[in-house]
Design an enzyme around this catalytic site. Structure first.
Site, PDB file in Angstrom:
ATOM      1  N   HIS A  53       0.862  -1.191   0.000  1.00 18.15           N
ATOM      2  CA  HIS A  53       0.000   0.000   0.000  1.00 18.15           C
ATOM      3  C   HIS A  53       0.897   1.238   0.000  1.00 18.15           C
ATOM      4  CE1 HIS A  53      -2.849   2.962   1.674  1.00 18.15           C
ATOM      5  NE2 HIS A  53      -3.822   2.117   1.380  1.00 18.15           N
ATOM      6  N   CYS A  94      -4.604   2.375  -3.719  1.00 11.54           N
ATOM      7  CA  CYS A  94      -3.333   2.815  -3.103  1.00 11.54           C
ATOM      8  C   CYS A  94      -2.254   1.739  -3.245  1.00 11.54           C
ATOM      9  CB  CYS A  94      -3.519   3.200  -1.642  1.00 11.54           C
ATOM     10  SG  CYS A  94      -4.567   4.644  -1.407  1.00 11.54           S
ATOM     11  N   ASP A 152       3.091  -4.201   7.750  1.00 17.88           N
ATOM     12  CA  ASP A 152       1.859  -3.424   7.594  1.00 17.88           C
ATOM     13  C   ASP A 152       0.709  -4.401   7.847  1.00 17.88           C
ATOM     14  OD1 ASP A 152      -0.364  -2.031   6.893  1.00 17.88           O
ATOM     15  OD2 ASP A 152       0.298  -1.524   4.858  1.00 17.88           O
ATOM     16  N   LYS A 178     -10.483  -0.069  10.208  1.00 21.53           N
ATOM     17  CA  LYS A 178     -10.728  -1.290   9.433  1.00 21.53           C
ATOM     18  C   LYS A 178     -11.089  -2.457  10.355  1.00 21.53           C
ATOM     19  CE  LYS A 178      -7.428  -0.009   5.807  1.00 21.53           C
ATOM     20  NZ  LYS A 178      -8.307   0.543   4.791  1.00 21.53           N
ATOM     21  N   GLN A 209      -4.544  -4.747   6.888  1.00 17.28           N
ATOM     22  CA  GLN A 209      -5.560  -5.637   6.323  1.00 17.28           C
ATOM     23  C   GLN A 209      -5.562  -7.005   6.991  1.00 17.28           C
ATOM     24  OE1 GLN A 209      -7.975  -5.000   4.274  1.00 17.28           O
ATOM     25  NE2 GLN A 209      -7.376  -2.947   3.608  1.00 17.28           N
TER      26      GLN A 209
END
Lengths: 135, 414
Positions: free
Chosen positions: B117, B374, B201, B227, B204
């Protein structure tokens, strides 16, 4: 905090027996607690790896003053290594009761100053913060 | 399943809503909405320096939220949790702080995967501009996992950071840090010095599968609250405590100092070190409640079961439409490596523009997203300008998927 511990704290805050300076400290260390507005300097004399004299000075509130005074009496004769293992729990035992979460940093300011004074004295490159003394 | 969906008031307000944009942001359970309202109505005050009861309550909730986050990701202490405004903010804070600490210098290399991302790309590219570091991208293999041969090739002695996604917001597949760690152990030579910092990261991944920052051998992890069913405006930077204590913050002011004199200042230790200024208090309350709600419904074991059934159903349906629809990501729920695919489905439709597909779905109350999500370098590498993305969460139903594919079929045959 129970009433006995509260009375003890108030007495030490009014008449802290070890507030002041020492003529020839082995080390002195200044520490702030910004969240309570406290600022304190501890002075410590070391002999044979143990604290032999202790004093503190600064602009400190009731809990900070009382805890610093009680802590200072409790660490006379204690080794520097032992003090580096002390946390809020150690201070709580010395005081004889719990401190509210918002004042735990105040209660631990003298401990933090002493631990960082030891680190500086030993030149071990370490610097403790409140995350090292309060769970 | 019905009970989980009924916990989300948005579906009562919009009974016909088919919300398949959870990778962008998740809907909020009533528990979170109620807790935020109750906090603002009955418990709100600033933290840190208030002597009064309301301030103490706020402080307690703020700390509790960090305890909950630490518990969720297996962190050793709540002191390792730092809040920023979102995952992008957390990555910017981390990259700039590493630079300010002298941990990244001209000629040093940051390794990313091609599917990252932008939040995990641009902050490093900004350091490329200001410091002259290298930013290198590692390719994916045919299963959309990290190409380990390419990784080994690009793992040079000047590599100081490897920063990979735990789950791509395009392919639904993450980078396996166990394999990354094995590769580093295998290829890193002692004379090269300290091994690279490992950063995940997890934006998600956290909403779909467990993250264990210790078991993954990470140094830092970044993710966001909105999220995972909390409010917007709160992102998380986790770091090993000894690293956070040593790292010099790139932002300062407010309460994040020991002192400020006219000739200088001293940055404070933890927990204030990376959080100058008044933090997002309601965001922290929402995050605390979101995690407590998530745990109350069974946590990852419960949602994994729900989501895997949906993923399998969606993949079966995509498989019936391969002449018209191209899925950009694995076509099986479990990859040959054993990795589990998350419910994020990026695709293109033959002869249709992605925006037209998303618009046509929206016209039927089916919420998806079109664009490069993104993740532009990955789309460029795939030689596509963009994709339509359909994504699920624990409140998604089989009916949602049926409606989605029904409308998709209409679009295909237009």
């Amino acid at each position: 905090m129970n009433s006995d511990a509260s009375a003890l704290m108030l007495e030490y805050a009014k008449n802290p027996p070890n507030k002041g300076t020492l003529p020839n400290p082995t080390f002195s260390y200044h520490e702030n607690n910004r969240s309570c507005g406290d600022s304190m300097m501890v002075h410590i004399v070391v002999g044979d790896g143990r604290v032999t004299e202790y004093a503190f000075e600064g602009d400190t509130a009731i809990v900070t003053t009382a805890a610093a005074a009680i802590f200072g009496e409790a660490i006379i004769g204690v080794t520097l290594d032992e003090i580096l293992g002390y946390t809020y729990e150690s201070v709580r035992e010395m005081i004889g009761g719990d401190i509210s979460p918002k004042r735990q940093m105040a209660a631990c300011l003298a401990l933090l100053a002493t631990r960082n004074g030891i680190h500086e004295y030993r030149k071990d490159g370490k610097r403790d913060d409140f995350s090292d003394v309060i769970e | 399943m019905t009970s989980i969906r009924s916990d989300f008031p948005i579906f009562e307000s919009h009974p016909d809503l088919v919300y398949l944009d959870s990778a962008s942001t998740a809907q909020k359970p009533a528990a979170v909405i109620d807790a935020v309202a109750e906090y603002l109505e009955q418990g709100y005050a600033n933290i840190h320096r208030g002597s009064y009861e309301l301030s103490e309550l706020s402080e307690s909730l703020y700390k509790e939220s960090k305890v909950a986050v630490a518990r969720l990701i297996g962190a050793a202490s709540h002191y390792e949790i730092n809040y920023s405004n979102n995952a992008t903010g957390a990555f910017n804070l981390l990259a700039a702080s590493m630079a300010r600490s002298g941990w990244l210098k001209s000629g040093d290399r940051v390794l990313l995967s091609i599917v990252e991302h932008h939040a995990n790309i641009v902050p490093w590219m900004m350091l490329r501009e200001s410091l002259g570091i290298e930013v290198e991208f590692v390719a994916l293999n045919s299963d959309y996992e990290l190409d380990m041969a390419d990784f080994a090739l690009k793992l040079t002695p000047n590599t100081k950071v490897v920063s990979f996604t735990g789950c791509s917001n395009v392919t639904g597949v993450g980078i396996d840090f166990t394999q990354v760690n094995i590769a580093i152990d295998s290829h890193w030579k002692t004379e090269w010095g300290k091994t690279p910092f490992r950063i995940m990261d997890a934006s998600q991944l956290v909403p779909h599968g467990p993250v264990d920052v210790v078991a993954n051998g990470l140094d830092f992890a970044v993710f966001t609250g909105h999220k995972m069913w909390a409010d917007t405006g709160i992102g998380i930077l986790w770091g090993k405590k000894e690293l956070l204590k040593a790292m010099v913050p790139s932002i300062g002011g407010g309460g994040a100092i020991n002192f400020v004199h006219t000739d200088g200042f001293e940055v404070s230790g933890l927990p204030y070190r990376f959080e100058p200024g008044t933090p997002n208090l309601t965001g922290a309350v929402s995050l605390l409640t979101a995690i407590e709600y998530f745990e109350s419904i069974g946590g990852y074991p419960a949602i994994t079961k729900i989501e895997q059934e949906l993923v399998e159903r969606a993949l079966e349906a995509f498989a019936k439409r391969t002449e018209a629809v191209t899925l950009i990501g694995p076509t099986t729920a479990i990859l040959p490596s054993g990795a589990v695919r998350a419910g994020v489905f990026a695709f293109t439709v033959e002869g249709k523009h992605i925006t037209d597909v998303a618009d046509a779905l929206a016209a039927e109350n089916v919420c998806v997203r079109a664009g490069h999500h993104c993740a532009e370098p990955f789309h460029i590498q795939q030689q596509i300008s963009g994709t339509v993305r359909m994504s699920i969460s624990m409140y998604t139903t089989q009916d949602d998927l049926e409606k989605f594919f029904e409308v998709l079929d209409d679009i295909i045959h237009l």
